[in-house]
Write a protein that holds these residues in place. Structure first.
Motif, PDB file in Angstrom:
ATOM      1  N   MET A   1       0.831  -1.199   0.000  1.00 49.40           N
ATOM      2  CA  MET A   1       0.000   0.000   0.000  1.00 49.40           C
ATOM      3  C   MET A   1       0.881   1.271   0.000  1.00 49.40           C
ATOM      4  O   MET A   1       0.583   2.248  -0.679  1.00 49.40           O
ATOM      5  CB  MET A   1      -0.917  -0.022   1.224  1.00 49.40           C
ATOM      6  N   HIS A   2       1.946   1.244   0.782  1.00 51.54           N
ATOM      7  CA  HIS A   2       2.858   2.385   0.829  1.00 51.54           C
ATOM      8  C   HIS A   2       3.484   2.640  -0.542  1.00 51.54           C
ATOM      9  O   HIS A   2       3.634   3.798  -0.969  1.00 51.54           O
ATOM     10  CB  HIS A   2       3.940   2.139   1.882  1.00 51.54           C
ATOM     11  N   LYS A   3       3.884   1.570  -1.242  1.00 56.42           N
ATOM     12  CA  LYS A   3       4.498   1.711  -2.568  1.00 56.42           C
ATOM     13  C   LYS A   3       3.513   2.344  -3.555  1.00 56.42           C
ATOM     14  O   LYS A   3       3.882   3.205  -4.368  1.00 56.42           O
ATOM     15  CB  LYS A   3       4.940   0.335  -3.077  1.00 56.42           C
ATOM     16  N   ILE A   4       2.239   1.897  -3.490  1.00 59.87           N
ATOM     17  CA  ILE A   4       1.227   2.461  -4.390  1.00 59.87           C
ATOM     18  C   ILE A   4       1.047   3.950  -4.119  1.00 59.87           C
ATOM     19  O   ILE A   4       0.958   4.771  -5.043  1.00 59.87           O
ATOM     20  CB  ILE A   4      -0.115   1.705  -4.224  1.00 59.87           C
ATOM     21  N   TYR A   5       1.002   4.293  -2.833  1.00 58.12           N
ATOM     22  CA  TYR A   5       0.821   5.699  -2.475  1.00 58.12           C
ATOM     23  C   TYR A   5       2.012   6.548  -2.936  1.00 58.12           C
ATOM     24  O   TYR A   5       1.848   7.692  -3.385  1.00 58.12           O
ATOM     25  CB  TYR A   5       0.627   5.817  -0.969  1.00 58.12           C
ATOM     26  N   GLU A   6       3.219   5.996  -2.850  1.00 55.21           N
ATOM     27  CA  GLU A   6       4.399   6.711  -3.328  1.00 55.21           C
ATOM     28  C   GLU A   6       4.319   6.946  -4.832  1.00 55.21           C
ATOM     29  O   GLU A   6       4.706   8.014  -5.326  1.00 55.21           O
ATOM     30  CB  GLU A   6       5.657   5.907  -2.975  1.00 55.21           C
ATOM     31  N   VAL A   8       1.548   7.271  -6.566  1.00 52.72           N
ATOM     32  CA  VAL A   8       0.537   8.306  -6.779  1.00 52.72           C
ATOM     33  C   VAL A   8       1.123   9.689  -6.498  1.00 52.72           C
ATOM     34  O   VAL A   8       0.892  10.646  -7.258  1.00 52.72           O
ATOM     35  CB  VAL A   8      -0.704   8.048  -5.879  1.00 52.72           C
ATOM     36  N   LYS A   9       1.880   9.831  -5.419  1.00 49.77           N
ATOM     37  CA  LYS A   9       2.485  11.122  -5.094  1.00 49.77           C
ATOM     38  C   LYS A   9       3.520  11.523  -6.138  1.00 49.77           C
ATOM     39  O   LYS A   9       3.622  12.705  -6.503  1.00 49.77           O
ATOM     40  CB  LYS A   9       3.124  11.055  -3.703  1.00 49.77           C
ATOM     41  N   ASP A  10       4.272  10.548  -6.637  1.00 49.06           N
ATOM     42  CA  ASP A  10       5.264  10.839  -7.673  1.00 49.06           C
ATOM     43  C   ASP A  10       4.576  11.311  -8.950  1.00 49.06           C
ATOM     44  O   ASP A  10       5.033  12.256  -9.604  1.00 49.06           O
ATOM     45  CB  ASP A  10       6.097   9.579  -7.943  1.00 49.06           C
ATOM     46  N   PHE A  11       3.453  10.668  -9.294  1.00 45.29           N
ATOM     47  CA  PHE A  11       2.681  11.091 -10.462  1.00 45.29           C
ATOM     48  C   PHE A  11       2.157  12.513 -10.276  1.00 45.29           C
ATOM     49  O   PHE A  11       2.198  13.339 -11.201  1.00 45.29           O
ATOM     50  CB  PHE A  11       1.515  10.130 -10.684  1.00 45.29           C
ATOM     51  N   GLY A  12       1.663  12.821  -9.054  1.00 45.56           N
ATOM     52  CA  GLY A  12       1.140  14.161  -8.781  1.00 45.56           C
ATOM     53  C   GLY A  12       2.218  15.224  -8.859  1.00 45.56           C
ATOM     54  O   GLY A  12       1.980  16.334  -9.355  1.00 45.56           O
ATOM     55  N   ILE A  39      -2.455   0.956   7.895  1.00 44.33           N
ATOM     56  CA  ILE A  39      -2.737   1.642   6.624  1.00 44.33           C
ATOM     57  C   ILE A  39      -3.148   3.083   6.879  1.00 44.33           C
ATOM     58  O   ILE A  39      -2.732   4.010   6.161  1.00 44.33           O
ATOM     59  CB  ILE A  39      -3.847   0.889   5.859  1.00 44.33           C
ATOM     60  N   ARG A  40      -3.951   3.304   7.912  1.00 44.06           N
ATOM     61  CA  ARG A  40      -4.415   4.654   8.230  1.00 44.06           C
ATOM     62  C   ARG A  40      -3.246   5.559   8.605  1.00 44.06           C
ATOM     63  O   ARG A  40      -3.176   6.715   8.196  1.00 44.06           O
ATOM     64  CB  ARG A  40      -5.433   4.584   9.371  1.00 44.06           C
ATOM     65  N   ASN A  41      -2.311   5.035   9.358  1.00 48.06           N
ATOM     66  CA  ASN A  41      -1.144   5.826   9.747  1.00 48.06           C
ATOM     67  C   ASN A  41      -0.233   6.112   8.561  1.00 48.06           C
ATOM     68  O   ASN A  41       0.423   7.154   8.489  1.00 48.06           O
ATOM     69  CB  ASN A  41      -0.354   5.101  10.837  1.00 48.06           C
ATOM     70  N   CYS A  42      -0.209   5.170   7.621  1.00 48.76           N
ATOM     71  CA  CYS A  42       0.647   5.337   6.432  1.00 48.76           C
ATOM     72  C   CYS A  42       0.075   6.373   5.475  1.00 48.76           C
ATOM     73  O   CYS A  42       0.800   7.234   4.972  1.00 48.76           O
ATOM     74  CB  CYS A  42       0.823   3.989   5.736  1.00 48.76           C
ATOM     75  N   LEU A  43      -1.241   6.286   5.217  1.00 50.87           N
ATOM     76  CA  LEU A  43      -1.857   7.144   4.213  1.00 50.87           C
ATOM     77  C   LEU A  43      -2.425   8.436   4.794  1.00 50.87           C
ATOM     78  O   LEU A  43      -2.468   9.461   4.107  1.00 50.87           O
ATOM     79  CB  LEU A  43      -2.973   6.380   3.483  1.00 50.87           C
ATOM     80  N   GLY A  44      -2.930   8.350   6.020  1.00 51.46           N
ATOM     81  CA  GLY A  44      -3.535   9.535   6.624  1.00 51.46           C
ATOM     82  C   GLY A  44      -4.942   9.816   6.160  1.00 51.46           C
ATOM     83  O   GLY A  44      -5.473  10.912   6.398  1.00 51.46           O
ATOM     84  N   PHE A  45      -5.594   8.839   5.470  1.00 50.86           N
ATOM     85  CA  PHE A  45      -6.951   9.031   4.984  1.00 50.86           C
ATOM     86  C   PHE A  45      -7.938   8.437   5.986  1.00 50.86           C
ATOM     87  O   PHE A  45      -7.691   7.364   6.552  1.00 50.86           O
ATOM     88  CB  PHE A  45      -7.169   8.350   3.628  1.00 50.86           C
ATOM     89  N   PRO A  46      -9.079   9.078   6.214  1.00 41.26           N
ATOM     90  CA  PRO A  46     -10.090   8.499   7.096  1.00 41.26           C
ATOM     91  C   PRO A  46     -10.786   7.310   6.429  1.00 41.26           C
ATOM     92  O   PRO A  46     -10.771   7.179   5.205  1.00 41.26           O
ATOM     93  CB  PRO A  46     -11.068   9.658   7.318  1.00 41.26           C
ATOM     94  N   GLU A  47     -11.406   6.460   7.241  1.00 41.16           N
ATOM     95  CA  GLU A  47     -12.140   5.311   6.699  1.00 41.16           C
ATOM     96  C   GLU A  47     -13.488   5.772   6.149  1.00 41.16           C
ATOM     97  O   GLU A  47     -14.215   6.533   6.800  1.00 41.16           O
ATOM     98  CB  GLU A  47     -12.360   4.262   7.783  1.00 41.16           C
ATOM     99  N   GLY A  48     -13.801   5.355   4.949  1.00 48.86           N
ATOM    100  CA  GLY A  48     -15.073   5.716   4.323  1.00 48.86           C
ATOM    101  C   GLY A  48     -16.160   4.705   4.625  1.00 48.86           C
ATOM    102  O   GLY A  48     -15.886   3.565   5.018  1.00 48.86           O
ATOM    103  N   ASN A  49     -17.389   5.116   4.438  1.00 47.71           N
ATOM    104  CA  ASN A  49     -18.548   4.248   4.673  1.00 47.71           C
ATOM    105  C   ASN A  49     -19.493   4.311   3.479  1.00 47.71           C
ATOM    106  O   ASN A  49     -19.687   5.375   2.879  1.00 47.71           O
ATOM    107  CB  ASN A  49     -19.305   4.685   5.940  1.00 47.71           C
TER     108      ASN A  49
END
Length: 337
Positions: A1-6, A8-12, A39-49
């Motif tokens: 998950m961390h690699k995917i987020y990296e 995405v940030k690199d693309f941005g 995962i929450r600590n890594c991404l910083g996104f809240p959980e959706g419902n």
């Protein structure tokens, strides 16, 4: 998950298209709490419902209910209110239903199989708008809604009923599944539900999704109804084929009435005996080939004689049956036909 987020940030960083963290959420499925925290600590996104909205449509993880479609009713009613004060004639209201409302309706129905209660409510809203009925004014419908939704050549106004359009869209989805059209969803259906089988010989299970069960419920009865109700010539064509197959299989009972055939298929063809299997197979193969012939005639301009189609159905029945582990005497009987 961390690699995917990296990634995405690199693309941005390189494209300038960065995600807005305040509008991002993450959804979990079958994940324990400790993994969620990581995962929450890594991404910083809240959980959706669920449910959430995407492109104006509700995304839900369960069967769609009447209340889930409230935004659809609000949108249709809002369009009607926009046009209501303009004192449109019947012709003007008809055009609003055919252009504006049909577009909204198609957008939803092409993505979901809506509950029958929702489809009927859409028809009610369109009917009331056409005849000028509202909370402030009560007006009687001048023509039955079924007749209004009939083709102009047959005396109707050419409006597409939401109920009938839903059936047509479901049959279109079934055709795409049968043809294994290039689509991620269809590939998922083949991998998880069909598993190298065709959709015509699949039975719904209680563990299947509600949407899949609705598709399987619609595919046989409504397909035959659509074929048998097009014209008297089509009825005669289908009847001759079906009765010829019954003669060939030496089955004495027969009927060309759809309701009797459906009752026969559902109530009298249960069991695992060879005769019952062949009767069910003959019914499914005949309907599929009639539908395929109808599509070829309408969309490709290709026409086969009845004898050619009957021969094709016989070959399909024999091919499927003889490749199934049958007792020797049953195979001998099939070969003797």
């Amino acid at each position: 998950m961390h690699k995917i987020y990296e990634c995405v940030k690199d693309f941005g960083a390189k494209s300038g298209l960065e995600a807005n963290p305040s509008k991002c959420s993450i959804f979990y499925g079958g994940v324990d709490e400790s993994t969620k925290d990581t995962i929450r600590n890594c991404l910083g996104f809240p959980e959706g419902n669920f449910p959430i909205r995407y492109l104006g449509l509700p995304l839900i993880s369960k069967r769609m209910s009447y209340m889930d479609c409230s935004s659809l009713f609000v949108k249709i009613s809002g369009q009607f209110q926009t046009w209501l004060h303009r004192k449109l004639s019947y012709a003007g209201r008809l055009q609003v239903i055919k252009s504006v409302i049909l577009g909204i309706q198609i957008f939803w129905i092409s993505c979901y199989i809506l509950p029958i209660k929702v489809l009927r409510q859409i028809d009610v809203l369109c009917r009331n708008f056409l005849w000028g009925k509202s909370d402030q004014a009560f007006k009687i419908s001048l023509v039955n809604w079924t007749n209004v939704c009939t083709d102009k050549k047959l005396g109707g106004l050419g409006i597409f009923s939401a109920t009938q359009w839903s059936i047509a869209t479901a049959l279109r989805a079934i055709w795409h599944i049968h043809m294994n059209k290039e689509s991620l969803w269809i590939k998922w259906i083949h991998e998880n539900y069909l598993k190298n089988r065709d959709i015509w010989h699949i039975s719904a299970k209680s563990s299947d999704s509600w949407m899949w069960r609705q598709l399987l419920k619609v595919h046989l009865s409504d397909l035959y109804t659509a074929l048998s109700s097009t014209a008297a010539k089509a009825d005669c064509f289908s009847n001759r084929i079906w009765n010829s197959i019954m003669d060939w299989l030496q089955f004495k009972w027969r009927s060309a009435d759809w309701h009797r055939l459906l009752d026969w298929y559902i109530s009298r063809l249960r069991g695992k005996g060879t005769t019952q299997r062949i009767k069910r197979l003959a019914f499914s193969v005949a309907i599929y080939n009639i539908w395929s012939e109808r599509n070829d005639r309408i969309f490709k301009g290709k026409v086969r004689y009845i004898d050619q189609l009957i021969r094709k159905i016989k070959v399909d029945i024999l091919t499927i049956s003889l490749n199934y582990p049958l007792p020797a005497e049953d195979k001998q009987w099939l070969l003797s036909l």
